[in-house]
Motif scaffolding. Structure first.
Motif, PDB file in Angstrom:
ATOM      1  N   GLY A 231       3.755   3.164   0.771  1.00 48.12           N
ATOM      2  CA  GLY A 231       3.481   2.780   2.151  1.00 48.12           C
ATOM      3  C   GLY A 231       4.143   3.631   3.214  1.00 48.12           C
ATOM      4  O   GLY A 231       4.066   3.322   4.393  1.00 48.12           O
ATOM      5  N   THR A 232       4.790   4.731   2.790  1.00 50.49           N
ATOM      6  CA  THR A 232       5.367   5.628   3.789  1.00 50.49           C
ATOM      7  C   THR A 232       4.452   6.841   3.925  1.00 50.49           C
ATOM      8  O   THR A 232       3.712   7.175   3.004  1.00 50.49           O
ATOM      9  N   LEU A 233       4.517   7.511   5.068  1.00 51.82           N
ATOM     10  CA  LEU A 233       3.692   8.703   5.267  1.00 51.82           C
ATOM     11  C   LEU A 233       4.240   9.836   4.412  1.00 51.82           C
ATOM     12  O   LEU A 233       5.424  10.155   4.475  1.00 51.82           O
ATOM     13  N   ALA A 234       3.375  10.438   3.610  1.00 51.97           N
ATOM     14  CA  ALA A 234       3.799  11.574   2.794  1.00 51.97           C
ATOM     15  C   ALA A 234       2.762  12.680   2.917  1.00 51.97           C
ATOM     16  O   ALA A 234       1.575  12.406   3.126  1.00 51.97           O
ATOM     17  N   LEU A 235       3.213  13.914   2.776  1.00 53.99           N
ATOM     18  CA  LEU A 235       2.289  15.040   2.844  1.00 53.99           C
ATOM     19  C   LEU A 235       1.339  14.972   1.657  1.00 53.99           C
ATOM     20  O   LEU A 235       1.761  14.869   0.506  1.00 53.99           O
ATOM     21  N   ALA A 236       0.032  15.014   1.936  1.00 53.79           N
ATOM     22  CA  ALA A 236      -0.963  14.983   0.864  1.00 53.79           C
ATOM     23  C   ALA A 236      -1.592  16.351   0.671  1.00 53.79           C
ATOM     24  O   ALA A 236      -1.731  16.821  -0.463  1.00 53.79           O
ATOM     25  N   ALA A 237      -1.977  16.981   1.783  1.00 53.68           N
ATOM     26  CA  ALA A 237      -2.732  18.233   1.683  1.00 53.68           C
ATOM     27  C   ALA A 237      -2.405  19.152   2.843  1.00 53.68           C
ATOM     28  O   ALA A 237      -2.082  18.698   3.949  1.00 53.68           O
ATOM     29  N   ARG A 251      -1.308  13.866   6.163  1.00 52.28           N
ATOM     30  CA  ARG A 251      -0.239  12.988   5.668  1.00 52.28           C
ATOM     31  C   ARG A 251      -0.799  11.583   5.574  1.00 52.28           C
ATOM     32  O   ARG A 251      -1.650  11.199   6.392  1.00 52.28           O
ATOM     33  N   THR A 252      -0.362  10.838   4.594  1.00 53.66           N
ATOM     34  CA  THR A 252      -0.957   9.514   4.418  1.00 53.66           C
ATOM     35  C   THR A 252      -0.010   8.521   3.761  1.00 53.66           C
ATOM     36  O   THR A 252       0.935   8.918   3.072  1.00 53.66           O
ATOM     37  N   THR A 253      -0.326   7.248   3.965  1.00 52.34           N
ATOM     38  CA  THR A 253       0.368   6.182   3.240  1.00 52.34           C
ATOM     39  C   THR A 253      -0.376   5.830   1.948  1.00 52.34           C
ATOM     40  O   THR A 253       0.108   5.015   1.162  1.00 52.34           O
ATOM     41  N   GLU A 254      -1.553   6.413   1.741  1.00 54.67           N
ATOM     42  CA  GLU A 254      -2.378   6.073   0.581  1.00 54.67           C
ATOM     43  C   GLU A 254      -1.860   6.759  -0.693  1.00 54.67           C
ATOM     44  O   GLU A 254      -1.224   7.822  -0.617  1.00 54.67           O
ATOM     45  N   THR A 287      -8.326  10.452   2.173  1.00 60.59           N
ATOM     46  CA  THR A 287      -7.185   9.681   1.683  1.00 60.59           C
ATOM     47  C   THR A 287      -7.700   8.302   1.265  1.00 60.59           C
ATOM     48  O   THR A 287      -8.566   7.726   1.919  1.00 60.59           O
ATOM     49  N   GLN A 288      -7.172   7.782   0.168  1.00 62.59           N
ATOM     50  CA  GLN A 288      -7.786   6.581  -0.403  1.00 62.59           C
ATOM     51  C   GLN A 288      -6.934   5.983  -1.524  1.00 62.59           C
ATOM     52  O   GLN A 288      -5.985   6.602  -1.993  1.00 62.59           O
ATOM     53  N   HIS A 289      -7.335   4.764  -1.978  1.00 57.78           N
ATOM     54  CA  HIS A 289      -6.940   4.287  -3.297  1.00 57.78           C
ATOM     55  C   HIS A 289      -7.931   4.899  -4.292  1.00 57.78           C
ATOM     56  O   HIS A 289      -8.926   5.487  -3.885  1.00 57.78           O
ATOM     57  N   LEU A 304      -7.580  -7.189  -1.551  1.00 57.90           N
ATOM     58  CA  LEU A 304      -6.961  -7.818  -0.376  1.00 57.90           C
ATOM     59  C   LEU A 304      -7.220  -9.312  -0.459  1.00 57.90           C
ATOM     60  O   LEU A 304      -8.352  -9.740  -0.690  1.00 57.90           O
ATOM     61  N   ARG A 305      -6.158 -10.099  -0.279  1.00 55.13           N
ATOM     62  CA  ARG A 305      -6.294 -11.558  -0.377  1.00 55.13           C
ATOM     63  C   ARG A 305      -6.099 -12.204   0.987  1.00 55.13           C
ATOM     64  O   ARG A 305      -5.450 -11.630   1.868  1.00 55.13           O
ATOM     65  N   PRO A 306      -6.670 -13.402   1.178  1.00 56.52           N
ATOM     66  CA  PRO A 306      -6.495 -14.106   2.449  1.00 56.52           C
ATOM     67  C   PRO A 306      -5.003 -14.274   2.758  1.00 56.52           C
ATOM     68  O   PRO A 306      -4.211 -14.511   1.850  1.00 56.52           O
ATOM     69  N   GLY A 307      -4.651 -14.086   3.990  1.00 56.58           N
ATOM     70  CA  GLY A 307      -3.247 -14.228   4.395  1.00 56.58           C
ATOM     71  C   GLY A 307      -2.502 -12.912   4.356  1.00 56.58           C
ATOM     72  O   GLY A 307      -1.471 -12.766   4.999  1.00 56.58           O
ATOM     73  N   ALA A 308      -3.017 -11.951   3.589  1.00 50.07           N
ATOM     74  CA  ALA A 308      -2.368 -10.627   3.536  1.00 50.07           C
ATOM     75  C   ALA A 308      -3.030  -9.706   4.555  1.00 50.07           C
ATOM     76  O   ALA A 308      -4.157  -9.944   4.974  1.00 50.07           O
ATOM     77  N   ARG A 309      -2.303  -8.692   4.936  1.00 51.83           N
ATOM     78  CA  ARG A 309      -2.822  -7.753   5.927  1.00 51.83           C
ATOM     79  C   ARG A 309      -2.953  -6.376   5.290  1.00 51.83           C
ATOM     80  O   ARG A 309      -1.981  -5.865   4.723  1.00 51.83           O
ATOM     81  N   TYR A 310      -4.128  -5.807   5.342  1.00 47.46           N
ATOM     82  CA  TYR A 310      -4.344  -4.431   4.868  1.00 47.46           C
ATOM     83  C   TYR A 310      -3.891  -3.475   5.959  1.00 47.46           C
ATOM     84  O   TYR A 310      -4.281  -3.611   7.118  1.00 47.46           O
ATOM     85  N   GLN A 311      -3.019  -2.548   5.602  1.00 49.92           N
ATOM     86  CA  GLN A 311      -2.544  -1.566   6.575  1.00 49.92           C
ATOM     87  C   GLN A 311      -2.469  -0.205   5.918  1.00 49.92           C
ATOM     88  O   GLN A 311      -1.948  -0.069   4.806  1.00 49.92           O
ATOM     89  N   SER A 312      -2.991   0.782   6.582  1.00 57.65           N
ATOM     90  CA  SER A 312      -3.025   2.118   6.026  1.00 57.65           C
ATOM     91  C   SER A 312      -3.037   3.108   7.178  1.00 57.65           C
ATOM     92  O   SER A 312      -3.522   2.796   8.270  1.00 57.65           O
TER      93      SER A 312
END
Ligand code: BGC
Length: 323
Positions: A231-237, A251-254, A287-289, A304-312
């Motif tokens: 969940g932290t920003l990291a260099l991808a490409a 850079r991405t959290t994915e 960037t993706q899962h 993703l389940r109810p009550g949870a928050r998707y953040q990317s």
């Protein structure tokens, strides 16, 4: 624009200050309404493929459109790239942008749960385009969102991307079958044409005798990013064009990135200014899962389940460098 949350144009200077549009696309809406291969769009509810358009979640089997051979691609027949989003522009001292929202109905394209999605595009004074994704759902659902811009750092319409020099911060990738569904293996890139840990020209090994390259008709694979912490920003490409000096850093959290070398572009699309988009004249860094995660329990979960928050969050940073 509000259709597909599409980024229609990205104009950046080269090392000598000449500005060009480095994103493939069309001059006006009708082009995007026609046969666009997701130029500039947000893809979802599930970016990339789900095998046979089928997955089981909490004991229930769900069926999706098989819109790509036997598989489901980029959310189905009418994915998030083909719907109308609502938009709210904003501006502050150091940045400006637009917040796009879309309410995906329960059962839309076969996916469970009413999903509220928000994508924020921000352009800041560091020459970064920041893409932030947020979502919540009323029922458990697979969710995988990505941005599908096709880059050509020469400027769109100015030849192919084979001379672009690419670095991918990934020691492994997810090999695929002939329909581009992951086998489930996480394979080391060492000693293969998929090793971009040291930067290499996109075209250097692309037509080599490799089964994975044959299946993808070039690069069309998910790389497993090397990262410290979730969940932290990291260099991808890091993509560099030796001709223009333009550099793009992603850079991405994915956990993953799909590097697609535009293999299915075949000259049938006329884009901006009437430019013919021939084979490999644009490339995507999505960037993706990982693709088909709902059918691979060893991949990071995309549920993703109810009550949870998707953040990317993904950052595209533009600069230049004289080589
Ligand atoms: C996929 C390609 C596909 C393209 C759509 C990419 O994300 O990996 O296989 O052809 O999207 O044009």
């Amino acid at each position: 624009m509000t259709y597909g949350a599409i980024v229609t144009s990205i104009r950046t200077p080269d090392a000598s200050g000449q500005v060009a549009d480095i994103a493939l696309g069309f001059d006006s809406l009708p082009g995007y309404l026609g046969a666009s291969p997701y130029f500039g769009a947000i893809v979802g509810r599930y970016a990339n493929r789900i095998a046979a358009g089928r997955f089981t979640l909490d004991g229930v089997e769900y069926h999706l459109a098989q819109n790509n051979g036997p598989n489901s691609l980029h959310g189905g027949v009418r994915g998030f790239d083909k719907v109308l989003w609502s938009a709210e522009p904003f501006e502050n001292d150091s940045a400006m942008g637009v917040k796009l929202r879309y309410e995906s109905a329960d059962g839309e394209e076969g996916y469970p749960g009413a999903l509220t999605v928000q994508v924020t595009y921000t352009l800041n004074e560091a020459n970064e385009l920041i893409v932030e994704y947020e979502a919540s759902t009323t029922k458990a659902t697979p969710l995988n969102l990505s941005q599908h811009t096709y880059w050509n750092l020469h400027g769109e319409g100015r030849g192919d991307i084979l001379d672009h020099v690419l670095q991918l911060n990934a020691s492994a990738f997810t090999p695929v079958d002939s329909t581009l569904i992951p086998t489930g293996k996480i394979a080391p890139v060492a000693g293969t044409p998929f090793d971009f840990r040291q930067s290499a020209a996109v075209g250097a090994r692309i037509d080599g005798p490799d089964e994975q390259l044959r299946f993808g008709r070039g690069y069309d694979h998910n790389w497993v990013l090397d990262r410290q912490g979730q969940g932290t920003l990291a260099l991808a490409a890091r993509l560099q064009d030796p001709q223009s000096g333009r550099v793009l850093e992603v850079r991405t959290t994915e956990p993953g990135i799909q590097f697609y070398s535009g293999n299915f572009l075949d000259g049938t699309i006329k884009g901006k200014g009437g430019h013919v988009y021939a084979h490999r004249t644009g490339l995507c860094l999505e960037t993706q899962h990982f693709p088909d995660s709902p059918n691979h329990s060893n991949f990071p979960s995309t549920i993703l389940r109810p009550g949870a928050r998707y953040q990317s969050r993904t950052v595209f940073a533009f600069s230049t460098r004289r080589s």
